[in-house]
Design a protein around this motif. Sequence first.
Motif, PDB file in Angstrom:
ATOM      1  N   THR A 321      15.017  49.068  27.448  1.00  0.00           N
ATOM      2  CA  THR A 321      14.856  48.059  26.535  1.00  0.00           C
ATOM      3  C   THR A 321      15.578  48.575  25.227  1.00  0.00           C
ATOM      4  O   THR A 321      16.184  47.714  24.404  1.00  0.00           O
ATOM      5  N   ILE A 322      15.663  49.823  24.965  1.00  0.00           N
ATOM      6  CA  ILE A 322      16.417  50.582  23.887  1.00  0.00           C
ATOM      7  C   ILE A 322      17.841  50.437  23.909  1.00  0.00           C
ATOM      8  O   ILE A 322      18.446  50.413  23.152  1.00  0.00           O
ATOM      9  N   VAL A 323      18.230  50.468  25.397  1.00  0.00           N
ATOM     10  CA  VAL A 323      19.704  50.334  25.559  1.00  0.00           C
ATOM     11  C   VAL A 323      20.155  48.908  24.896  1.00  0.00           C
ATOM     12  O   VAL A 323      21.176  48.842  24.373  1.00  0.00           O
ATOM     13  N   ASN A 324      19.246  47.780  25.213  1.00  0.00           N
ATOM     14  CA  ASN A 324      19.528  46.456  24.895  1.00  0.00           C
ATOM     15  C   ASN A 324      19.471  46.560  23.389  1.00  0.00           C
ATOM     16  O   ASN A 324      20.453  45.883  22.867  1.00  0.00           O
ATOM     17  N   ASP A 325      18.506  47.260  22.590  1.00  0.00           N
ATOM     18  CA  ASP A 325      18.733  47.257  21.166  1.00  0.00           C
ATOM     19  C   ASP A 325      19.904  47.848  20.702  1.00  0.00           C
ATOM     20  O   ASP A 325      20.623  47.312  19.526  1.00  0.00           O
TER      21      ASP A 325
END
Length: 419
Positions: A321-325
């Motif tokens: 999810t941090i990859v998405n951020d």
Amino acid sequence: MPDPELFPVQSSLPTAASHFGAYVLADAAARALKATEAPPLASSSPAPPPVDVPAADLRRILGGPSGLGTASLRFPPREEPPTPLPALSSSPAEGIAIPGLYHHPVAEPDPVRVEEVSRRIKAWALDEVDLFPGDWEDQFDGFSVGRYMVACHPDAPTVDHLMLATRLMVAENAVDDCYCEDHGGSPVGLGGRLLLAHTTLDPLHTTAEYQPQWAQSLQSDAPRRAYRSAMEYFLQEAGPSQADRYRHDMARLHMGYLAEAAWAQQDHVPEVWEYLAMRQFNNFRPCPTITDTVGGYELPTDLHAQPAMQRVIALASNATTIVNDLYSYTKELASPGRHLNLPVVIAERENTSDREAYLKAVEVHNELMRDFETAAAALGAACPVPSVQRFLRGVAAWVDGNHYWHQTNTYRYSLPDFW
């Protein structure tokens, strides 16, 4: 004798076991292997404590779609379309990985599967659930969901199995876009909309008088139509515990949506730790948690529920999810209003420049990734049950495929000029 990689073991670990430890998992492994008369995968001595796993073991356990350890996967035979289909408009682009981001490159996903999944998912969206109006078609194609799901599930035995994940992914994004984000979404009244949508996954059990009204509501908007249809397909393959696991993780997701919506209504920027807590719920967890269903096997409930396995899944989901951020950072800055993401929260709460905040968010991701890999390797060493080993590989593959999709989807994402 059945291949333990293809036929999941049935664990008989007592449900009263309330804590995880090396001896608990060793007992679960012994019982599971005995129940299926499968040959032992390790000596009968107690499993070592799940700490200090050598790097070589990490590579052995988490060998993913990049080729490490793939010779031992022995996945079921794949059913492919007889001939390649014409390419759709959403062809892959090479993309640029975020400098300094810890990730594992993956092989280009099977183009035949990508095209077939892309064809089927668009037909489902248009013909079965009437998901979007015509002027959204470019955005649907640009999402490249076929390439996404094929990259994330390299062990799926058939295209039908891949479609289970693909429909759910599209339905989840429809709810996010239409209820929360820029296609008519709003934090106002979100709780009521999400609750009613959740009943498409977790059906309402009510009186005969009111049941027809609820059933009619399932067709009332595109997100609910998509949720309902995707879940019906999923239930054709998933076992009862797998379906309930998915419902639980979707409830987590919806709770995360509500926390973010509440902050938006209050114009509140959370502390960094609070934001990360929200992101543990508003994240990709429903996707990797179904990796066994998509793979055509089942991780036994008592092994899935162990705290060590839950930590592995949580860390993987948080990192992805941090990859998405990070990849969606410039996209969100260009959108109306203020979008919370990790770099934005760090910049405001820790009084740093945008560049410093972004680079610190990369470090946060990298630490989560390494913690995930260490925890997964330790669990795999402590519990040498075939379904556990395969599930850990599947989660690692999902993590790598998720990064691949973000990196290569230049239709949606571009990087900031911070290097």
